[in-house]
Structure formats: structure tokens, C-alpha cells
Design a protein around this motif. Structure first.
Motif, mmCIF file in Angstrom:
data_model
loop_
_atom_site.group_PDB
_atom_site.id
_atom_site.type_symbol
_atom_site.label_atom_id
_atom_site.label_comp_id
_atom_site.label_asym_id
_atom_site.label_seq_id
_atom_site.Cartn_x
_atom_site.Cartn_y
_atom_site.Cartn_z
ATOM 1 N N UNK A 1 9.343 -1.501 -0.063
ATOM 2 C CA UNK A 1 8.819 -2.838 0.248
ATOM 3 C C UNK A 1 8.440 -3.575 -1.031
ATOM 4 N N UNK A 2 8.621 -4.871 -1.016
ATOM 5 C CA UNK A 2 8.323 -5.685 -2.193
ATOM 6 C C UNK A 2 6.853 -6.089 -2.231
ATOM 7 N N UNK A 3 6.405 -6.431 -3.421
ATOM 8 C CA UNK A 3 5.060 -6.988 -3.583
ATOM 9 C C UNK A 3 5.026 -8.362 -2.908
ATOM 10 N N UNK A 4 3.853 -8.789 -2.532
ATOM 11 C CA UNK A 4 3.701 -10.089 -1.889
ATOM 12 C C UNK A 4 2.513 -10.848 -2.458
ATOM 13 N N UNK A 5 2.593 -12.166 -2.362
ATOM 14 C CA UNK A 5 1.503 -13.025 -2.833
ATOM 15 C C UNK A 5 0.499 -13.282 -1.712
ATOM 16 N N UNK A 6 -0.757 -13.325 -2.066
ATOM 17 C CA UNK A 6 -1.813 -13.728 -1.142
ATOM 18 C C UNK A 6 -2.608 -14.850 -1.787
ATOM 19 N N UNK B 1 0.836 -1.212 0.000
ATOM 20 C CA UNK B 1 0.000 0.000 0.000
ATOM 21 C C UNK B 1 0.868 1.258 0.000
ATOM 22 N N UNK B 2 0.353 2.312 -0.590
ATOM 23 C CA UNK B 2 1.116 3.565 -0.702
ATOM 24 C C UNK B 2 1.538 4.125 0.652
ATOM 25 N N UNK B 3 0.699 3.978 1.687
ATOM 26 C CA UNK B 3 1.083 4.492 3.001
ATOM 27 C C UNK B 3 2.269 3.719 3.573
ATOM 28 N N UNK B 4 2.406 2.446 3.238
ATOM 29 C CA UNK B 4 3.564 1.666 3.677
ATOM 30 C C UNK B 4 4.808 2.114 2.918
ATOM 31 N N UNK B 5 4.658 2.357 1.625
ATOM 32 C CA UNK B 5 5.778 2.842 0.808
ATOM 33 C C UNK B 5 6.248 4.200 1.347
#
Length: 124
Positions: free
Chosen positions: A26-31, A13-17
Motif C-alpha cells: 500500500x502507498x503512503x497517503x496525505x492527511x 500501518x505495518x498491520x496493513x502492509x
């Protein structure tokens, strides 16, 4: 019923970035969808929960077009045979309750382990 096998790769999410250290995005993650297969609604996976307070479980809901984060209440259904086991999904979820949804990968691993090490598995 088997668990849905839908997987999504989600960017952070943009707020995490915005809170990340410069140069260390931060890297993308699989769900993996946690719902029972053949559901008609968006896929869903729980990301985190803050001590089980009402509305504290944050889920990602997604379909082919978009994904969104949503704070959702826990389903209050209890397993009929064991009133200490709650559903584990959100209120209004489609398909079966959490105890009715089996991860086919976990089932296959457990079956293989039971064949190789039967003394570790109870006979019920």
C-alpha cells in the motif's frame, strides 16, 4: 476560524502492509489536519468510523516527531442553532467545534461558484 493547513504524508500501518498482497505494498497517503488553526496540540485527522459506536472513530494524531492512530470518542456538542448538527471532532479537541472551523479552500470555491452561478445559491 480557518482550518489548520498542516499536511502529513503517512506510510501505511505495518498491520496493513502485513495483510497486503505480496508485491503490492500500500502507498503512503496525505492527511490534512481537521482542527482550527493555531491549536497548541498535535494535528488530527479522522481516518474512518465504524457506524458511530463509542470509540469507533479512528483518528491519526501527529506532530513533527511522530504519528499515531487513536480510537477517540466523538465530541457530543451540538450546534446551538441546529441541534441536529453535531461537532464532528473528538472529545477534548482544541480550538473551535467542527461547525466553527471553515476550510479556506472550500470557502474560496463556494465563493467563486456563487459569483458564476448565483441562481444556484440561496440568498439568506
Amino acid at each position: 476560524m480557518n482550518q489548520c493547513t498542516a499536511v502529513a504524508l503517512l506510510p501505511p500501518p505495518e498491520h496493513v502492509v502485513a495483510l497486503s498482497v505480496p508485491g503490492h505494498r500500500p502507498e503512503a497517503g496525505h492527511v490534512l489536519c481537521e482542527l482550527g488553526e493555531d491549536h497548541d496540540h498535535d494535528h488530527a485527522a479522522m481516518l474512518w468510523d465504524e457506524d458511530g459506536r463509542p470509540g469507533s472513530a479512528v483518528w491519526v494524531r501527529w506532530n513533527a516527531e511522530h504519528a499515531r492512530l487513536a480510537p477517540l470518542l466523538w465530541c457530543c456538542a451540538l450546534r446551538p442553532q441546529d441541534v441536529d448538527e453535531a461537532c464532528g471532532l473528538f472529545v477534548g479537541h482544541p480550538a473551535g467545534h467542527g461547525w466553527e472551523v471553515a476550510d479556506p479552500t472550500d470557502e474560496a470555491i463556494a465563493g467563486d461558484l456563487a459569483k458564476r452561478h448565483p441562481h444556484l445559491f440561496s440568498r439568506s
